[in-house]
Motif scaffolding. Structure first.
Motif, PDB file in Angstrom:
ATOM      1  N   LEU A  51      -0.224  -5.751   5.611  1.00  0.00           N
ATOM      2  CA  LEU A  51      -0.025  -4.611   4.723  1.00  0.00           C
ATOM      3  C   LEU A  51       1.433  -4.188   4.793  1.00  0.00           C
ATOM      4  N   GLU A  52       1.980  -3.843   3.621  1.00  0.00           N
ATOM      5  CA  GLU A  52       3.367  -3.377   3.569  1.00  0.00           C
ATOM      6  C   GLU A  52       3.371  -2.008   2.897  1.00  0.00           C
ATOM      7  N   LEU A  53       3.988  -1.035   3.555  1.00  0.00           N
ATOM      8  CA  LEU A  53       3.995   0.335   3.028  1.00  0.00           C
ATOM      9  C   LEU A  53       5.129   0.521   2.028  1.00  0.00           C
ATOM     10  N   VAL A  54       4.803   1.055   0.853  1.00  0.00           N
ATOM     11  CA  VAL A  54       5.846   1.379  -0.131  1.00  0.00           C
ATOM     12  C   VAL A  54       5.670   2.832  -0.576  1.00  0.00           C
ATOM     13  N   THR A  55       6.703   3.385  -1.182  1.00  0.00           N
ATOM     14  CA  THR A  55       6.606   4.764  -1.685  1.00  0.00           C
ATOM     15  C   THR A  55       5.855   4.751  -3.017  1.00  0.00           C
ATOM     16  N   MET A  56       5.425   5.924  -3.455  1.00  0.00           N
ATOM     17  CA  MET A  56       4.762   6.046  -4.759  1.00  0.00           C
ATOM     18  C   MET A  56       5.702   5.571  -5.872  1.00  0.00           C
ATOM     19  N   GLU A  57       6.997   5.874  -5.742  1.00  0.00           N
ATOM     20  CA  GLU A  57       7.974   5.487  -6.773  1.00  0.00           C
ATOM     21  C   GLU A  57       8.066   3.959  -6.857  1.00  0.00           C
ATOM     22  N   THR A  58       8.154   3.326  -5.695  1.00  0.00           N
ATOM     23  CA  THR A  58       8.215   1.859  -5.678  1.00  0.00           C
ATOM     24  C   THR A  58       6.936   1.267  -6.266  1.00  0.00           C
ATOM     25  N   ALA A  59       5.806   1.864  -5.901  1.00  0.00           N
ATOM     26  CA  ALA A  59       4.523   1.365  -6.403  1.00  0.00           C
ATOM     27  C   ALA A  59       4.507   1.404  -7.931  1.00  0.00           C
ATOM     28  N   ARG A  60       4.984   2.514  -8.470  1.00  0.00           N
ATOM     29  CA  ARG A  60       5.012   2.643  -9.942  1.00  0.00           C
ATOM     30  C   ARG A  60       5.946   1.621 -10.555  1.00  0.00           C
ATOM     31  N   ALA A  61       7.120   1.436  -9.932  1.00  0.00           N
ATOM     32  CA  ALA A  61       8.104   0.487 -10.462  1.00  0.00           C
ATOM     33  C   ALA A  61       7.526  -0.935 -10.448  1.00  0.00           C
ATOM     34  N   LEU A  62       6.819  -1.278  -9.376  1.00  0.00           N
ATOM     35  CA  LEU A  62       6.235  -2.624  -9.279  1.00  0.00           C
ATOM     36  C   LEU A  62       5.155  -2.831 -10.345  1.00  0.00           C
ATOM     37  N   TYR A  63       4.396  -1.793 -10.593  1.00  0.00           N
ATOM     38  CA  TYR A  63       3.338  -1.858 -11.611  1.00  0.00           C
ATOM     39  C   TYR A  63       3.959  -2.047 -12.996  1.00  0.00           C
ATOM     40  N   ARG A  64       5.012  -1.249 -13.256  1.00  0.00           N
ATOM     41  CA  ARG A  64       5.695  -1.365 -14.564  1.00  0.00           C
ATOM     42  C   ARG A  64       6.286  -2.755 -14.750  1.00  0.00           C
ATOM     43  N   GLU A  65       6.887  -3.262 -13.685  1.00  0.00           N
ATOM     44  CA  GLU A  65       7.506  -4.589 -13.717  1.00  0.00           C
ATOM     45  C   GLU A  65       6.455  -5.655 -14.061  1.00  0.00           C
ATOM     46  N   GLN A  66       5.284  -5.545 -13.418  1.00  0.00           N
ATOM     47  CA  GLN A  66       4.212  -6.510 -13.660  1.00  0.00           C
ATOM     48  C   GLN A  66       3.743  -6.436 -15.123  1.00  0.00           C
ATOM     49  N   GLU A  67       3.576  -5.214 -15.615  1.00  0.00           N
ATOM     50  CA  GLU A  67       3.124  -5.035 -17.003  1.00  0.00           C
ATOM     51  C   GLU A  67       4.186  -5.518 -17.984  1.00  0.00           C
ATOM     52  N   ASN A  68       5.461  -5.271 -17.665  1.00  0.00           N
ATOM     53  CA  ASN A  68       6.542  -5.731 -18.555  1.00  0.00           C
ATOM     54  C   ASN A  68       6.575  -7.256 -18.626  1.00  0.00           C
ATOM     55  N   ASN A  86       0.999   0.614  14.010  1.00  0.00           N
ATOM     56  CA  ASN A  86       0.363  -0.693  14.106  1.00  0.00           C
ATOM     57  C   ASN A  86      -0.173  -1.210  12.770  1.00  0.00           C
ATOM     58  N   VAL A  87      -0.521  -0.272  11.877  1.00  0.00           N
ATOM     59  CA  VAL A  87      -1.111  -0.646  10.585  1.00  0.00           C
ATOM     60  C   VAL A  87      -0.269  -1.700   9.880  1.00  0.00           C
ATOM     61  N   LEU A  88       1.041  -1.521   9.968  1.00  0.00           N
ATOM     62  CA  LEU A  88       1.938  -2.377   9.201  1.00  0.00           C
ATOM     63  C   LEU A  88       2.392  -3.590   9.991  1.00  0.00           C
ATOM     64  N   ARG A  89       2.205  -3.564  11.321  1.00  0.00           N
ATOM     65  CA  ARG A  89       2.699  -4.684  12.130  1.00  0.00           C
ATOM     66  C   ARG A  89       1.675  -5.783  12.265  1.00  0.00           C
ATOM     67  N   GLN A  90       0.402  -5.407  12.208  1.00  0.00           N
ATOM     68  CA  GLN A  90      -0.613  -6.390  12.574  1.00  0.00           C
ATOM     69  C   GLN A  90      -1.031  -7.293  11.411  1.00  0.00           C
ATOM     70  N   THR A  91      -1.687  -8.378  11.782  1.00  0.00           N
ATOM     71  CA  THR A  91      -2.288  -9.284  10.814  1.00  0.00           C
ATOM     72  C   THR A  91      -3.783  -8.985  10.787  1.00  0.00           C
ATOM     73  N   TYR A  92      -4.357  -8.934   9.581  1.00  0.00           N
ATOM     74  CA  TYR A  92      -5.793  -8.688   9.432  1.00  0.00           C
ATOM     75  C   TYR A  92      -6.475  -9.962   8.980  1.00  0.00           C
ATOM     76  N   VAL A 122       0.838  -1.203   0.000  1.00  0.00           N
ATOM     77  CA  VAL A 122       0.000   0.000   0.000  1.00  0.00           C
ATOM     78  C   VAL A 122       0.872   1.252   0.000  1.00  0.00           C
ATOM     79  N   THR A 123       0.279   2.346  -0.447  1.00  0.00           N
ATOM     80  CA  THR A 123       0.892   3.660  -0.256  1.00  0.00           C
ATOM     81  C   THR A 123       0.096   4.389   0.827  1.00  0.00           C
ATOM     82  N   ARG A 124       0.645   5.469   1.353  1.00  0.00           N
ATOM     83  CA  ARG A 124      -0.095   6.251   2.342  1.00  0.00           C
ATOM     84  C   ARG A 124      -1.338   6.861   1.698  1.00  0.00           C
ATOM     85  N   GLY A 125      -2.439   6.810   2.425  1.00  0.00           N
ATOM     86  CA  GLY A 125      -3.678   7.400   1.932  1.00  0.00           C
ATOM     87  C   GLY A 125      -3.736   8.883   2.251  1.00  0.00           C
TER      88      GLY A 125
END
Lengths: 232, 309
Positions: free
Chosen positions: B286-303, B198-204, B182-185
């Motif tokens: 949930l794992e927090l990533v930056t907007m840049e990482t999010a974009r890179a992961l999306y590009r990687e998936q599409e590639n 706690n958002v990132l430590r807990q299990t949902y 996730v990115t920060r909302g």
């Protein structure tokens, strides 16, 4: 780029593929008109890679193709649009009239709303149908318009627990807003009447009866008129 | 015309493509396949454009009969599919003979399975898409889940050849994740320090209230440091909104388009398909990533998807 923008406008990333543009911090007709201008401008001169727009009271959410742009790029593309808003002329608002059968089984919460405000049923109906509302935006579900301009005497808190299902066409009050449920959906607003009009029909060219910026009036009708109009 | 007849609908089976864009101003959310990656891969396996309409099944599949010879592919979760009582493989293109019956059982993995057929399901388009939008009753077959006896028209096939079986690398790359990034909302800062940590430590745990509109999670109570209800604004796909109950909901493909609750985080584009495979009682983090990482992961998936030729 920043100096192109009116001072009240700010950007905020909402997700990796969306950007929130804030036009102000309080609900007002001026802010609303800025948002409508921006929407009209983007509709007449679309930006390739902008996938969807969600106007609201004080903001616009822009969903974009994240393979094409990052936030900085989309902000740079949109800034010139935002800088031109003062040049956009809005057409005169359309007036949309909504026939409403108030009370009884059509508006099961009318009596409670009247008792909360210590007014008679007729006074609530008269007040609700006495003013012209503005469709600030459409959202929540297809065709649902958030109507601002509710007389202050009618502002009523939402139900503590929302209904699982509200009949289509229900006219309702939620806080200082009023609106009409286009389809049977869950809903927490107080139901004061119902319209026989179909407010959302995806099979026709203009699927939604309302559009952003419409002026709206409610016209009381009898149960007989409701039945006649619903049969058409 | 070639058709598919529904002999048993399963729990919740709908026609879905990649959704409708551009109707936000009239309050219409995109809808579309909950696991878009699986639909896209399925379509490519049968030689359809990626956005052709297919059939989305939920938790328990149904039975479908083919009127003519057809080429199909099964993707997404494993529902133990059979063709005339013989087990069939997922993730490869399969020839079906006229009159054969495809049967699906309960899920053995995620929440949703897809059946794509060469030519696509060609129910009428509403607002530019064949996707079913259950909440508003539009698109697909009369805007509803499929029922016994529904007859689904299959379109003409395109000149694209069916693809061979998916490589293990691609299949692994598209496999659903249980750690959702996730990115920060927009309202991250409105939440208390303790909640942010706690958002990132807990299990949902995914609750029973998990559908195409949203997925309600159960975890430790979220606390706001400031502001409860906000001025209603547009909400993005995958927004994690916190209601007054203090519990989070992931807004999903048939989401309401605007809302007034604070949003603490947002699922990244690359992980939205994983959300479509979440079942009640699944545990996620949930794992927090930056907007840049999010974009890179999306590009990687599409590639990765584009590399499949």
């Amino acid at each position: 780029m920043k100096d192109l923008l009116p001072r009240t406008i700010t950007f905020q990333p909402a997700s990796d593929q969306s950007l929130l543009i804030h036009f102000g911090k309080t609900i007002s007709l001026n802010t609303h008109r800025q948002i409508v201008r921006f929407l009209k401008l983007l509709e007449s001169e679309p930006v390739e890679g902008v996938k969807n727009l969600h106007p609201a009271y004080c903001s616009m959410l822009v969903e974009f193709d994240a393979l094409k742009f990052g936030h900085a790029e989309i902000e740079a593309l949109l800034a010139p649009y935002l800088g031109r808003l003062s040049q956009v002329r809005l057409p005169a608002a359309r007036l949309r009239e909504i026939p409403v059968c108030y009370g009884s089984e059509f508006g099961p919460d009318l009596a409670e709303v009247a008792s909360i405000h210590k007014l008679s049923l007729d006074e609530i109906i008269r007040l609700h149908s006495s003013v012209t509302y503005t469709a600030f935006f459409l959202g929540f579900v297809p065709g649902f318009a958030y109507l601002g301009g509710l007389p202050a005497e009618l502002a009523t808190p939402r139900l503590a627990s929302p209904r699982k299902s509200v009949p289509a066409g229900s006219v309702a009050i939620g806080g200082n807003q009023t609106g009409v449920y286009p389809a049977s959906t869950p809903g927490g607003w107080r139901l004061i009447g119902r319209t026989p009009l179909k407010l959302f029909d995806p099979t026709v060219a203009h699927a939604s009866f309302f559009e952003i910026g419409d002026e709206v009036r409610f016209v009381p009708i009898s149960a007989e008129e409701f039945a006649r109009m619903a049969a058409r | 015309m070639s058709v598919l007849t529904v002999l048993a609908p399963g729990l919740l089976t709908t026609v879905q493509d990649l959704g409708r864009e551009g109707y936000g101003p009239i309050g219409v959310s995109a809808s579309g396949a909950a696991d878009a990656l699986s639909l896209r891969v399925g379509n490519r396996l049968v030689g359809n454009p990626e956005g052709a309409a297919g059939i989305e099944m939920t938790l328990l599949g149904g039975q479908l009969q083919f009127s003519q010879d057809a080429t199909i592919a099964l993707t997404g979760a494993d529902f133990g599919a059979t063709l005339d009582e013989r087990a069939v493989f997922q993730y490869s293109s399969i020839s079906v003979k006229a009159g054969q019956i495809a049967k699906f059982g309960p899920t053995r993995s995620g929440a949703r399975a897809y059946l794509c057929v060469r030519g696509g399901i060609v129910v009428p388009e509403f607002l530019g898409s064949r996707s079913t939008h259950l909440l508003s009753g539009l698109g697909g077959v009369e805007g509803r889940a499929l029922r016994n006896g529904d007859v689904l028209p299959v379109g003409e096939s395109t000149p694209l050849p069916p693809m061979t079986t998916l490589s293990q690398k691609l299949r692994a790359g598209a496999a659903p994740r249980k750690t959702i990034r996730v990115t920060r909302g927009p309202h991250w800062k409105n939440f208390s320090k303790a909640t942010q940590e706690n958002v990132l430590r807990q299990t949902y745990v995914v609750t029973e209230e998990a559908n195409r509109m949203g997925i309600r999670l159960k975890g430790t109570q979220f606390e706001l440091a400031s502001g409860g209800e906000m001025i209603t604004e547009g909400v993005s796909l995958g927004a994690i909104q916190v209601t007054p109950s203090g519990q989070p909901i992931i807004l999903f493909v048939e989401q309401q388009t605007t809302g007034g609750y604070p949003k603490i985080a947002n699922v990244i584009a690359a992980d939205l398909s994983s959300v479509g495979q979440l079942r009640p009682r699944d545990e996620i983090r949930l794992e927090l990533v930056t907007m840049e990482t999010a974009r890179a992961l999306y590009r990687e998936q599409e590639n990765l998807l584009a590399s499949w030729k």
